[in-house]
Design an enzyme around this catalytic site. Structure first.
Site, PDB file in Angstrom:
ATOM      1  N   ARG A  14       6.728 -12.472   7.651  1.00  0.00           N
ATOM      2  CA  ARG A  14       6.550 -12.909   9.038  1.00  0.00           C
ATOM      3  C   ARG A  14       6.178 -14.381   9.107  1.00  0.00           C
ATOM      4  O   ARG A  14       5.435 -14.883   8.272  1.00  0.00           O
ATOM      5  CB  ARG A  14       5.420 -12.090   9.693  1.00  0.00           C
ATOM      6  CG  ARG A  14       5.696 -10.610   9.744  1.00  0.00           C
ATOM      7  CD  ARG A  14       6.857 -10.292  10.657  1.00  0.00           C
ATOM      8  NE  ARG A  14       6.499 -10.480  12.047  1.00  0.00           N
ATOM      9  CZ  ARG A  14       6.073  -9.489  12.837  1.00  0.00           C
ATOM     10  NH1 ARG A  14       5.937  -8.265  12.365  1.00  0.00           N
ATOM     11  NH2 ARG A  14       5.768  -9.722  14.092  1.00  0.00           N
ATOM     12  N   TYR A  98      11.774  -3.158   6.509  1.00  0.00           N
ATOM     13  CA  TYR A  98      10.345  -3.308   6.789  1.00  0.00           C
ATOM     14  C   TYR A  98       9.642  -1.960   6.910  1.00  0.00           C
ATOM     15  O   TYR A  98       8.693  -1.661   6.178  1.00  0.00           O
ATOM     16  CB  TYR A  98      10.164  -4.157   8.056  1.00  0.00           C
ATOM     17  CG  TYR A  98       8.713  -4.399   8.388  1.00  0.00           C
ATOM     18  CD1 TYR A  98       7.926  -5.188   7.551  1.00  0.00           C
ATOM     19  CD2 TYR A  98       8.124  -3.839   9.510  1.00  0.00           C
ATOM     20  CE1 TYR A  98       6.588  -5.403   7.829  1.00  0.00           C
ATOM     21  CE2 TYR A  98       6.784  -4.049   9.804  1.00  0.00           C
ATOM     22  CZ  TYR A  98       6.019  -4.833   8.961  1.00  0.00           C
ATOM     23  OH  TYR A  98       4.694  -5.034   9.231  1.00  0.00           O
ATOM     24  N   HIS A 176      -0.556  -9.830  -2.035  1.00  0.00           N
ATOM     25  CA  HIS A 176      -1.777  -9.647  -1.234  1.00  0.00           C
ATOM     26  C   HIS A 176      -2.310  -8.220  -1.295  1.00  0.00           C
ATOM     27  O   HIS A 176      -3.407  -7.955  -0.822  1.00  0.00           O
ATOM     28  CB  HIS A 176      -1.509 -10.046   0.219  1.00  0.00           C
ATOM     29  CG  HIS A 176      -1.346 -11.526   0.375  1.00  0.00           C
ATOM     30  ND1 HIS A 176      -2.361 -12.360   0.765  1.00  0.00           N
ATOM     31  CD2 HIS A 176      -0.290 -12.339   0.129  1.00  0.00           C
ATOM     32  CE1 HIS A 176      -1.944 -13.611   0.782  1.00  0.00           C
ATOM     33  NE2 HIS A 176      -0.682 -13.625   0.394  1.00  0.00           N
ATOM     34  N   ARG A 324       2.124  -0.988  12.910  1.00  0.00           N
ATOM     35  CA  ARG A 324       3.256  -0.136  12.531  1.00  0.00           C
ATOM     36  C   ARG A 324       3.466   1.037  13.505  1.00  0.00           C
ATOM     37  O   ARG A 324       3.583   2.198  13.084  1.00  0.00           O
ATOM     38  CB  ARG A 324       3.083   0.366  11.100  1.00  0.00           C
ATOM     39  CG  ARG A 324       3.052  -0.811  10.150  1.00  0.00           C
ATOM     40  CD  ARG A 324       2.718  -0.500   8.754  1.00  0.00           C
ATOM     41  NE  ARG A 324       2.307  -1.742   8.097  1.00  0.00           N
ATOM     42  CZ  ARG A 324       1.732  -1.842   6.916  1.00  0.00           C
ATOM     43  NH1 ARG A 324       1.515  -0.762   6.209  1.00  0.00           N
ATOM     44  NH2 ARG A 324       1.397  -3.001   6.411  1.00  0.00           N
ATOM     45  N   ASP A 385      -7.718  -1.460  -0.978  1.00  0.00           N
ATOM     46  CA  ASP A 385      -7.462  -2.679  -0.212  1.00  0.00           C
ATOM     47  C   ASP A 385      -7.288  -3.813  -1.208  1.00  0.00           C
ATOM     48  O   ASP A 385      -8.143  -3.981  -2.087  1.00  0.00           O
ATOM     49  CB  ASP A 385      -8.659  -2.961   0.715  1.00  0.00           C
ATOM     50  CG  ASP A 385      -8.239  -3.653   1.994  1.00  0.00           C
ATOM     51  OD1 ASP A 385      -7.154  -4.267   1.991  1.00  0.00           O
ATOM     52  OD2 ASP A 385      -8.987  -3.575   2.983  1.00  0.00           O
ATOM     53  N   LEU A 389     -10.537  -9.104   3.918  1.00  0.00           N
ATOM     54  CA  LEU A 389     -11.142 -10.352   4.372  1.00  0.00           C
ATOM     55  C   LEU A 389     -12.229 -10.120   5.401  1.00  0.00           C
ATOM     56  O   LEU A 389     -13.098 -10.967   5.595  1.00  0.00           O
ATOM     57  CB  LEU A 389     -10.053 -11.262   4.961  1.00  0.00           C
ATOM     58  CG  LEU A 389      -8.942 -11.642   3.966  1.00  0.00           C
ATOM     59  CD1 LEU A 389      -7.888 -12.496   4.649  1.00  0.00           C
ATOM     60  CD2 LEU A 389      -9.509 -12.389   2.766  1.00  0.00           C
ATOM     61  N   VAL A 390     -12.200  -8.966   6.067  1.00  0.00           N
ATOM     62  CA  VAL A 390     -13.202  -8.686   7.105  1.00  0.00           C
ATOM     63  C   VAL A 390     -14.609  -8.767   6.496  1.00  0.00           C
ATOM     64  O   VAL A 390     -15.521  -9.364   7.077  1.00  0.00           O
ATOM     65  CB  VAL A 390     -12.938  -7.301   7.750  1.00  0.00           C
ATOM     66  CG1 VAL A 390     -14.122  -6.860   8.592  1.00  0.00           C
ATOM     67  CG2 VAL A 390     -11.680  -7.359   8.606  1.00  0.00           C
ATOM     68  N   ALA A 391     -14.770  -8.203   5.315  1.00  0.00           N
ATOM     69  CA  ALA A 391     -16.089  -8.226   4.655  1.00  0.00           C
ATOM     70  C   ALA A 391     -16.550  -9.666   4.454  1.00  0.00           C
ATOM     71  O   ALA A 391     -17.722 -10.005   4.688  1.00  0.00           O
ATOM     72  CB  ALA A 391     -16.001  -7.511   3.311  1.00  0.00           C
ATOM     73  N   GLU A 393     -15.468 -12.344   6.146  1.00  0.00           N
ATOM     74  CA  GLU A 393     -15.659 -13.005   7.442  1.00  0.00           C
ATOM     75  C   GLU A 393     -17.023 -12.635   8.030  1.00  0.00           C
ATOM     76  O   GLU A 393     -17.726 -13.481   8.595  1.00  0.00           O
ATOM     77  CB  GLU A 393     -14.536 -12.590   8.405  1.00  0.00           C
ATOM     78  CG  GLU A 393     -13.182 -13.132   7.996  1.00  0.00           C
ATOM     79  CD  GLU A 393     -12.001 -12.518   8.744  1.00  0.00           C
ATOM     80  OE1 GLU A 393     -10.866 -12.874   8.428  1.00  0.00           O
ATOM     81  OE2 GLU A 393     -12.217 -11.675   9.632  1.00  0.00           O
ATOM     82  N   ASP A 692      15.174 -17.388 -35.498  1.00  0.00           N
ATOM     83  CA  ASP A 692      14.603 -16.958 -34.218  1.00  0.00           C
ATOM     84  C   ASP A 692      13.156 -16.522 -34.287  1.00  0.00           C
ATOM     85  O   ASP A 692      12.561 -16.230 -33.270  1.00  0.00           O
ATOM     86  CB  ASP A 692      15.416 -15.792 -33.641  1.00  0.00           C
ATOM     87  CG  ASP A 692      15.109 -14.493 -34.365  1.00  0.00           C
ATOM     88  OD1 ASP A 692      15.205 -14.489 -35.599  1.00  0.00           O
ATOM     89  OD2 ASP A 692      14.729 -13.516 -33.694  1.00  0.00           O
TER      90      ASP A 692
HETATM   91  P1  ADQ Z   1      -4.788  -6.773   5.879  1.00  0.00           P
HETATM   92  O1  ADQ Z   1      -4.437  -5.414   5.447  1.00  0.00           O
HETATM   93  O2  ADQ Z   1      -4.299  -7.162   7.193  1.00  0.00           O
HETATM   94  O3  ADQ Z   1      -4.291  -7.858   4.837  1.00  0.00           O
HETATM   95  P2  ADQ Z   1      -7.640  -7.851   5.808  1.00  0.00           P
HETATM   96  O4  ADQ Z   1      -7.835  -8.550   4.539  1.00  0.00           O
HETATM   97  O5  ADQ Z   1      -8.854  -7.122   6.251  1.00  0.00           O
HETATM   98  O6  ADQ Z   1      -6.428  -6.804   5.795  1.00  0.00           O
HETATM   99  O7  ADQ Z   1      -7.291  -8.927   6.881  1.00  0.00           O
HETATM  100  C1  ADQ Z   1      -7.242  -8.590   8.222  1.00  0.00           C
HETATM  101  C2  ADQ Z   1      -7.348  -9.838   9.086  1.00  0.00           C
HETATM  102  O8  ADQ Z   1      -7.061  -9.437  10.407  1.00  0.00           O
HETATM  103  C3  ADQ Z   1      -8.729 -10.436   9.053  1.00  0.00           C
HETATM  104  O9  ADQ Z   1      -8.626 -11.838   9.006  1.00  0.00           O
HETATM  105  C4  ADQ Z   1      -9.364  -9.994  10.386  1.00  0.00           C
HETATM  106  O10 ADQ Z   1     -10.160 -10.946  10.965  1.00  0.00           O
HETATM  107  C5  ADQ Z   1      -8.158  -9.728  11.246  1.00  0.00           C
HETATM  108  N1  ADQ Z   1      -8.446  -8.565  12.081  1.00  0.00           N
HETATM  109  C6  ADQ Z   1      -8.749  -7.339  11.668  1.00  0.00           C
HETATM  110  N2  ADQ Z   1      -8.983  -6.549  12.733  1.00  0.00           N
HETATM  111  C7  ADQ Z   1      -8.798  -7.282  13.810  1.00  0.00           C
HETATM  112  C8  ADQ Z   1      -8.876  -7.027  15.197  1.00  0.00           C
HETATM  113  N3  ADQ Z   1      -9.202  -5.839  15.700  1.00  0.00           N
HETATM  114  N4  ADQ Z   1      -8.586  -8.025  16.014  1.00  0.00           N
HETATM  115  C9  ADQ Z   1      -8.272  -9.223  15.527  1.00  0.00           C
HETATM  116  N5  ADQ Z   1      -8.199  -9.523  14.257  1.00  0.00           N
HETATM  117  C10 ADQ Z   1      -8.450  -8.570  13.396  1.00  0.00           C
HETATM  118  C11 ADQ Z   1      -3.606  -7.873   3.562  1.00  0.00           C
HETATM  119  C12 ADQ Z   1      -4.169  -6.941   2.498  1.00  0.00           C
HETATM  120  C13 ADQ Z   1      -5.622  -7.234   2.300  1.00  0.00           C
HETATM  121  C14 ADQ Z   1      -5.835  -8.702   1.949  1.00  0.00           C
HETATM  122  C15 ADQ Z   1      -5.117  -9.603   2.936  1.00  0.00           C
HETATM  123  C16 ADQ Z   1      -5.147 -11.062   2.485  1.00  0.00           C
HETATM  124  O11 ADQ Z   1      -3.966  -5.584   2.868  1.00  0.00           O
HETATM  125  O12 ADQ Z   1      -6.164  -6.422   1.285  1.00  0.00           O
HETATM  126  O13 ADQ Z   1      -7.207  -9.010   1.991  1.00  0.00           O
HETATM  127  O14 ADQ Z   1      -3.765  -9.230   3.074  1.00  0.00           O
HETATM  128  O15 ADQ Z   1      -4.606 -11.201   1.225  1.00  0.00           O
END
Ligand code: ADQ
Length: 748
Positions: A14, A98, A176, A324, A385, A389-391, A393, A692
């Site tokens: 994307r 996809y 990722h 999805r 996972d 990244l949520v953890a 953030e 070789d």
């Molecule tokens: P994701 O599966 O999308 O990413 P994650 O790493 O948690 O998972 O990232 C989600 C992102 O979306 C975060 O930046 C978060 O802030 C945002 N987000 C989540 N919920 C939201 C909401 N309700 N509204 C707005 N924003 C929201 C994939 C992999 C992960 C890996 C990342 C990066 O599955 O394991 O960490 O790529 O490599």
């Protein structure tokens, strides 16, 4: 370390925006998500610190299929407004690619949900096609010194496709999501799993979030493709590939600065007023079965069951982003979550207390930060996972140092955040206990833990992550360039042929296995065909020529294959030699009592490893393991070498490791020594040696400075040149024999 100087081309499924057509007009919305926002921060900082070299282009799907009349305008606006280039895919392609191969095959399998995995040939065909479409689209925009960084599981075939078209292009790949263990990965049909690994190995650098994923990948490459690695570097037939771990960071400054912004503080205050009676446990994720949402609800339910003192005092604020939509499992899961939320609220709720506040929507960035800062606990419970990244953030926004993070050990981020309360999401009472521990944790303990995590996340943020990846990529390119510089170029090829043609007395020392023929599964399968024998005969009978086949094989094999040709033979790595028309002679008397003691040991190791076997030669012996389980063989070979080395101390024996073979031979007897016997015989003005493996290095070292020495493969060598494969050796020999400058045999 420095980053590559060229333009950076980011490729992901994307684009950083979603295009749609509203009332016949194109409308663009910036898209969210960890990958996009993280990379956007990096690209922004790159432009600021290095405006000249900071040029980039993002290539990907624009989120919609548009008809031809709008394509030109989409291309232009994508370029001008987003530095992007769209890859156009139609609805059916997206469905099969996809929703199909990416999200019904790779996503569940790589997240350890084999029972959700669909293995449909149609999906696979579309996956190959779309990867090819990305490659075609890139072809139209690539410049010679561009650096391409491909992202994620949607595009695992792309690195190889690019490398085939542009061997000199610098290509990096980052995954990722988790890379699963061999036992899971091997569930993919043979052709698919091989092509995926080959596809990835087209990259110069492959990156993963954690060491485990890196290890799993290297293990799969060894077991499925047979490539070993040295310090995480794999030498494929055409280039070196570095495989390494780069845990993705976040834009720490952006999150921590946002936490204290007045507008966000106001939003936080409003939330706080509403939630003032409660401790808030927050969870934020995409709707996905990998995120463990129902496990989280069960854990929370268990917490409420065992802690009535918290009734009316805690809420779980659960934000789920739609994802999805239309895929059966996701729709089913959404209903299941809604039922569970209803059940918990029905069971424990009161008029003034709803235990689970559930929202199914996307939350804009400022509201997300306000939610992070208002919560007492962040509960992250994925079953698998890649990172999460949520953890990270959440921790970044806790500028006052308070807050508790409860984190699943199945998230990649748990490796970097061990100060969190780590749980196993499959254990509901462990989740309940962790919530209790987090709620009761003293403030200074919270601050102490969070500060350690904040320091780490601040240091290794997303900019550092991208910089690390790209500078490592530049380093791998340097190694590649050094190897390329040693590959026999077309000009050098012609020069070697010219020297051959203009000389009077020539000697060609040619190793056989791996040099004149590819390595075979069994030694007996490498028999030369008539064409090869005819080539050797024509070289050997040309006026002024001596040809010597110089091999590790025994006399018998060499006699039976080459005995009828007018060539010299060297057997057992130099222990035996035979001038044409004369009997075999032993280079020096060699005692063979060792056999009694050591051969049984080789046999024992062969018995212990299915596929391994012992080749007994007159003065040496070889333990072959090309057909054995590669991983087990690697361990056993190391053990065998160790065992043998202990036994041969104080003897004149030597244990050497070749390509999938361990050999015992006499020290001081090598291919170089044997070759010298020919060199002393005549005044050659053209000397060539080709081999070789490591035993051929002795040969190269013994050659005069003017000799043409060639090592097959791209390994480091004492030889003057590398050739890619045995076909190129044959090609060169054909050029000698038939007089054409370059031949069909594999000229560069
Ligand atoms: P994701 O599966 O999308 O990413 P994650 O790493 O948690 O998972 O990232 C989600 C992102 O979306 C975060 O930046 C978060 O802030 C945002 N987000 C989540 N919920 C939201 C909401 N309700 N509204 C707005 N924003 C929201 C994939 C992999 C992960 C890996 C990342 C990066 O599955 O394991 O960490 O790529 O490599």
């Amino acid at each position: 370390m420095t980053e590559p100087a060229g333009r950076l081309i980011i490729v992901s499924n994307r684009l950083p925006f979603n295009a749609s057509v509203e009332g016949g007009e194109l409308v663009f919305h910036e898209s969210a998500g960890g990958l996009v926002s993280g990379l956007a921060s990096y690209l922004h900082s790159r432009r600021q610190t290095a405006p000249l070299s900071g040029e980039y282009l993002w290539v990907g799907w624009p989120g919609t299929s548009v008809d031809d009349t709008l394509k030109e305008s989409l291309i232009q606006r994508a370029r001008d407004e987003f530095c992007s280039h769209p890859v156009f895919l139609n609805e059916e392609q997206m469905e099969q690619f996809y929703l199909g191969f990416c999200n019904a095959t790779l996503w569940p399998l790589f997240h350890y949900f084999p029972s959700y995995t669909e293995y449909k040939p149609d999906f696979w065909e579309h996956y190959k096609q779309i990867n090819q479409s990305f490659c075609n689209a890139l072809e139209n925009v690539l410049r010679p010194d561009d650096v391409v960084w491909v992202h994620d599981y949607h595009l695992m075939l792309l690195p190889r496709l690019l490398k085939v078209r542009r061997p000199r292009l610098s290509v990096g790949f980052f995954l990722h999501i988790p890379f699963p263990s061999y036992e899971i990965f091997r569930l993919l049909p043979g052709e698919w799993r091989r092509e995926i690994l080959e596809g990835l190995l087209g990259a110069d650098l492959i990156g993963f979030h954690t060491y485990e994923y890196t290890h799993h990948f290297l293990q799969c490459v060894l077991r499925i493709l047979g490539y070993e690695h040295h310090l995480s570097q794999i030498l494929t037939w055409d280039h070196p590939v570095k495989v390494d771990t780069f845990p993705m960071g976040i834009d720490f400054e952006k999150f921590s600065a946002a936490a204290v912004e007045p507008a966000i503080q106001r939003e936080r205050q409003e939330l706080k007023n509403t939630l003032s009676d409660f401790k808030v446990v927050l969870s934020v994720d995409r709707l996905d079965y990998s995120k463990g949402i129902s496990h989280r609800l069960e854990g929370f339910e268990c917490f409420l069951e065992s802690n009535p003192q918290y009734h009316g005092k805690v809420v779980l604020l659960m934000i789920v982003v739609p994802s999805r939509i239309g895929v059966v499992q996701y729709d089913r899961m959404k209903r299941q979550i809604e039922e569970m939320v209803g059940k918990i609220n029905g069971r424990f709720g009161r008029v003034h207390w709803t235990p689970v506040v559930y929202q199914y929507r996307h939350v804009p960035f400022p509201s997300l930060v306000a939610l992070y800062t208002v919560s007492d606990i962040c509960l992250v419970t994925p079953l698998r996972d890649g990172m999460n990244l949520v953890a990270k953030e959440y921790i970044a926004t806790r500028t006052d140092g308070t807050g508790g993070l409860v984190l699943s050990e199945m998230a990649g981020s748990a490796k970097e955040l061990p100060e969190a309360i780590i749980i196993n999401p499959n254990n509901r009472s462990e989740i309940a206990q962790a919530l209790m521990d987090a709620l009761e944790m003293p403030l200074d303990e919270q601050k102490k833990r969070n500060q350690i995590m904040q320091n780490r996340l601040r240091r290794y943020d997303v900019k550092r992550w991208a910089h690390d990846f790209l500078s490592t990529l530049a380093g791998v390119r340097d190694i590649h360039n050094r190897i390329e510089a040693k590959l026999l170029s077309p000009a050098e090829w012609s020069e070697v042929v010219r020297r051959y043609k203009t000389s009077r007395r020539r000697v060609l020392f040619l190793d056989y296995d791996g040099t004149l023929t590819p390595l075979a599964r069994y030694p007996t399968m490498a028999r030369p065909d008539d064409e090869k024998l005819a080539l050797l005969r024509s070289l050997a009978t040309a006026p002024g020529n001596d040809v010597v086949i110089i091999s590790g094989r025994g006399q018998h094999a060499l006699d039976s294959w080459f005995g009828a040709l007018p060539v010299g033979l060297v057997a057992e790595h130099g222990a035996w030699l035979k001038h044409f028309g004369q009997p075999w002679q032993l280079v020096k008397p060699l005692a063979n009592e060792w056999k009694q003691q050591l051969l049984p040991i080789l046999e024992i190791y062969a018995d212990r490893l299915p596929g391994a076997f012992v080749e007994k030669k007159e003065n040496s012996a070889a333990w072959h393991y090309r057909l054995a389980d590669p991983e087990q063989a690697g361990f056993l070979a190391a053990e065998l070498i160790d065992h043998l080395n202990n036994l041969i101390a104080k003897t004149d024996l030597q244990v050497i490791q070749g390509s999938k073979v361990v050999e015992i031979r006499h020290a001081g007897v090598d291919k170089g020594g044997a070759a010298l016997q020919w060199l002393a015989k005549s005044d050659y003005d053209f000397v060539l040696a080709a081999g070789d493996d490591s035993t051929d290095e002795d040969l190269f070292c013994a050659m005069p400075a003017s000799a043409v020495t060639l090592r097959v493969g791209i390994a480091g060598t004492e030889a003057r040149y590398n050739l890619r494969n045995s076909a190129e050796v044959i090609g060169l020999l054909q050029s000698f024999a038939n007089g054409s400058g370059l031949s069909s045999g594999g000229a560069p």
